[in-house]
Design an enzyme around this catalytic site. Sequence first.
Site, PDB file in Angstrom:
ATOM      1  N   GLY A 242       0.521  -5.222   0.538  1.00 42.73           N
ATOM      2  CA  GLY A 242      -0.618  -5.234  -0.383  1.00 42.73           C
ATOM      3  C   GLY A 242      -0.257  -5.789  -1.753  1.00 42.73           C
ATOM      4  O   GLY A 242      -1.110  -6.352  -2.445  1.00 42.73           O
TER       5      GLY A 242
ATOM      6  N   GLU B 122      -0.504  -9.361  -1.365  1.00 38.80           N
ATOM      7  CA  GLU B 122      -1.935  -9.696  -1.268  1.00 38.80           C
ATOM      8  C   GLU B 122      -2.593  -9.677  -2.650  1.00 38.80           C
ATOM      9  O   GLU B 122      -3.463 -10.499  -2.945  1.00 38.80           O
ATOM     10  CB  GLU B 122      -2.637  -8.732  -0.314  1.00 38.80           C
ATOM     11  CG  GLU B 122      -2.260  -9.018   1.134  1.00 38.80           C
ATOM     12  CD  GLU B 122      -2.707  -7.949   2.107  1.00 38.80           C
ATOM     13  OE1 GLU B 122      -2.496  -6.751   1.806  1.00 38.80           O
ATOM     14  OE2 GLU B 122      -3.264  -8.292   3.169  1.00 38.80           O
TER      15      GLU B 122
ATOM     16  N   GLU C 175       4.463  -5.219   6.817  1.00 37.10           N
ATOM     17  CA  GLU C 175       3.567  -4.344   7.585  1.00 37.10           C
ATOM     18  C   GLU C 175       3.964  -4.264   9.053  1.00 37.10           C
ATOM     19  O   GLU C 175       3.869  -3.219   9.687  1.00 37.10           O
ATOM     20  CB  GLU C 175       2.119  -4.859   7.512  1.00 37.10           C
ATOM     21  CG  GLU C 175       1.423  -4.593   6.196  1.00 37.10           C
ATOM     22  CD  GLU C 175       1.578  -5.717   5.206  1.00 37.10           C
ATOM     23  OE1 GLU C 175       2.562  -6.490   5.314  1.00 37.10           O
ATOM     24  OE2 GLU C 175       0.731  -5.820   4.297  1.00 37.10           O
TER      25      GLU C 175
ATOM     26  N   ALA D  22       0.855  -1.191   0.000  1.00 36.56           N
ATOM     27  CA  ALA D  22       0.000   0.000   0.000  1.00 36.56           C
ATOM     28  C   ALA D  22       0.887   1.236   0.000  1.00 36.56           C
ATOM     29  O   ALA D  22       2.029   1.197   0.465  1.00 36.56           O
ATOM     30  CB  ALA D  22      -0.881  -0.020   1.244  1.00 36.56           C
TER      31      ALA D  22
HETATM   32  N1  CO8 Z   1       4.532   3.310  -0.365  1.00 40.73           N
HETATM   33  C1  CO8 Z   1       4.958   4.502  -0.840  1.00 40.73           C
HETATM   34  N2  CO8 Z   1       6.138   4.670  -1.451  1.00 40.73           N
HETATM   35  C2  CO8 Z   1       6.940   3.605  -1.568  1.00 40.73           C
HETATM   36  C3  CO8 Z   1       6.576   2.344  -1.091  1.00 40.73           C
HETATM   37  C4  CO8 Z   1       5.305   2.210  -0.461  1.00 40.73           C
HETATM   38  N3  CO8 Z   1       4.848   1.030  -0.012  1.00 40.73           N
HETATM   39  N4  CO8 Z   1       7.587   1.470  -1.336  1.00 40.73           N
HETATM   40  C5  CO8 Z   1       8.544   2.171  -1.966  1.00 40.73           C
HETATM   41  N5  CO8 Z   1       8.161   3.461  -2.107  1.00 40.73           N
HETATM   42  C6  CO8 Z   1       8.925   4.549  -2.740  1.00 40.73           C
HETATM   43  C7  CO8 Z   1      10.032   5.052  -1.846  1.00 40.73           C
HETATM   44  O1  CO8 Z   1       9.529   5.979  -0.911  1.00 40.73           O
HETATM   45  C8  CO8 Z   1      10.980   5.667  -2.853  1.00 40.73           C
HETATM   46  O2  CO8 Z   1      10.447   6.926  -3.243  1.00 40.73           O
HETATM   47  P1  CO8 Z   1      11.469   8.191  -3.364  1.00 40.73           P
HETATM   48  O3  CO8 Z   1      12.409   7.814  -4.481  1.00 40.73           O
HETATM   49  O4  CO8 Z   1      10.550   9.309  -3.705  1.00 40.73           O
HETATM   50  O5  CO8 Z   1      12.146   8.297  -2.042  1.00 40.73           O
HETATM   51  C9  CO8 Z   1      10.818   4.757  -4.067  1.00 40.73           C
HETATM   52  O6  CO8 Z   1       9.594   4.049  -3.876  1.00 40.73           O
HETATM   53  C10 CO8 Z   1      11.935   3.732  -4.180  1.00 40.73           C
HETATM   54  O7  CO8 Z   1      12.024   3.042  -2.947  1.00 40.73           O
HETATM   55  P2  CO8 Z   1      13.374   2.958  -2.074  1.00 40.73           P
HETATM   56  O8  CO8 Z   1      14.260   4.115  -2.386  1.00 40.73           O
HETATM   57  O9  CO8 Z   1      12.973   2.751  -0.657  1.00 40.73           O
HETATM   58  O10 CO8 Z   1      14.006   1.642  -2.696  1.00 40.73           O
HETATM   59  P3  CO8 Z   1      14.950   0.593  -1.967  1.00 40.73           P
HETATM   60  O11 CO8 Z   1      15.395  -0.357  -3.022  1.00 40.73           O
HETATM   61  O12 CO8 Z   1      15.963   1.282  -1.140  1.00 40.73           O
HETATM   62  O13 CO8 Z   1      13.977  -0.197  -0.959  1.00 40.73           O
HETATM   63  C11 CO8 Z   1      12.012  -1.380  -0.291  1.00 40.73           C
HETATM   64  C12 CO8 Z   1      12.947  -1.005  -1.454  1.00 40.73           C
HETATM   65  C13 CO8 Z   1      12.739  -2.248   0.712  1.00 40.73           C
HETATM   66  C14 CO8 Z   1      10.849  -2.155  -0.904  1.00 40.73           C
HETATM   67  C15 CO8 Z   1      11.509  -0.105   0.408  1.00 40.73           C
HETATM   68  O14 CO8 Z   1      11.036   0.799  -0.578  1.00 40.73           O
HETATM   69  C16 CO8 Z   1      10.390  -0.380   1.362  1.00 40.73           C
HETATM   70  O15 CO8 Z   1      10.623  -0.847   2.454  1.00 40.73           O
HETATM   71  N6  CO8 Z   1       9.133  -0.032   0.953  1.00 40.73           N
HETATM   72  C17 CO8 Z   1       7.990  -0.212   1.806  1.00 40.73           C
HETATM   73  C18 CO8 Z   1       7.531  -1.640   1.817  1.00 40.73           C
HETATM   74  C19 CO8 Z   1       6.375  -1.821   2.790  1.00 40.73           C
HETATM   75  O16 CO8 Z   1       6.492  -1.579   3.969  1.00 40.73           O
HETATM   76  N7  CO8 Z   1       5.212  -2.278   2.264  1.00 40.73           N
HETATM   77  C20 CO8 Z   1       4.038  -2.531   3.067  1.00 40.73           C
HETATM   78  C21 CO8 Z   1       3.160  -1.341   3.052  1.00 40.73           C
HETATM   79  S1  CO8 Z   1       1.785  -1.523   4.140  1.00 40.73           S
HETATM   80  C22 CO8 Z   1       0.678  -2.485   3.274  1.00 40.73           C
HETATM   81  O17 CO8 Z   1       0.928  -2.909   2.193  1.00 40.73           O
HETATM   82  C23 CO8 Z   1      -0.613  -2.732   3.957  1.00 40.73           C
HETATM   83  C24 CO8 Z   1      -1.560  -3.488   3.069  1.00 40.73           C
HETATM   84  C25 CO8 Z   1      -2.935  -3.305   3.532  1.00 40.73           C
HETATM   85  C26 CO8 Z   1      -3.953  -3.157   2.496  1.00 40.73           C
HETATM   86  C27 CO8 Z   1      -3.584  -2.867   1.085  1.00 40.73           C
HETATM   87  C28 CO8 Z   1      -4.261  -1.643   0.559  1.00 40.73           C
HETATM   88  C29 CO8 Z   1      -3.716  -1.223  -0.829  1.00 40.73           C
END
Ligand code: CO8
Length: 258
Positions: free
Chosen positions: A109, A112, A132, A66
Amino acid sequence: MSEFVSIAVRQEGPVGVIELARPNVLNALSRQMVSEIVAAVESFDRDEEVRVIVLTGRGRAFAAGADIQEMANDDPVRLEWLNQFADWDRLSLVKTPMIAAVNGLALGGGFELALSCDLIIASAAAEFGFPEVNLGVMPGAGGTQRLTKLIGPKQALAWLWTGERLSAKEAHALGVVTRVVSPELLMEETMRLARRLAEQPPLALRLIKEAVQKAVDYPLYEGMQFERKNFYLLFASEDQKEGMAAFLEKRKPQFRGK
Ligand code: CO8
């Protein structure tokens, strides 16, 4: 379907392809993106020409979950009014076979979404996880339920509690992924499977999907009764006549979904 801004949609013969297209944020699933995915899937589902739907991601992620930016300031009352999971529920009602072609990270997500598909073909470079917990929350679009039904509570809890990412190979060993292929062959192999399924009798595929889904939720006896009704129902189809006639006449059947 050019009204979409966060996905790209195309049709290749009998296969509808939906590509998540916000690669600069690793295809983070904004609410708009989820609505667009569901709208595109439903539109394909109601198109008799489309026999299989493929979901994939542009760039290095399938979807990294998400959109955290969008979600960070949510509160329970707002979430209740948003009722965003109604969109996800609609995915469960889709009858057309759905294949996730997971090209890279499938997190939260994003995982999922892949689990909402019937089959998962994964690039060997793909990784799967539920991070999450690291954000102080938990899956909300079926992750705890679908994963547990697939692999059992002991494996599911360890995966969900640690937030660890598993490789495509490990996910395959657990029964989550249907098949692992090399990254450069992901779309080719997925489309090959999709075209193969598109040649199968569509009504039989739909009723088999329904029966397999019931196997997850129903006790054995009720599931068997459900299966039987669907078995009988297929004898009302022209494809049953065609399939059996073709066998007896030693020729290839032509299924029409009638
Ligand atoms: N949401 C928003 N932005 C994101 C997300 C995300 N989930 N994941 C990555 N991005 C963005 C980063 O902020 C970054 O943006 P910017 O360049 O503007 O800073 C860009 O994508 C590239 O990401 P990174 O620079 O962080 O790339 P890395 O290779 O260093 O890291 C990771 C990759 C490990 C995947 C890291 O981006 C990360 O940890 N992302 C978050 C993953 C996460 O926690 N996902 C779970 C989210 S909660 C969820 O899914 C709940 C589901 C419930 C219902 C679903 C409803 C849709």
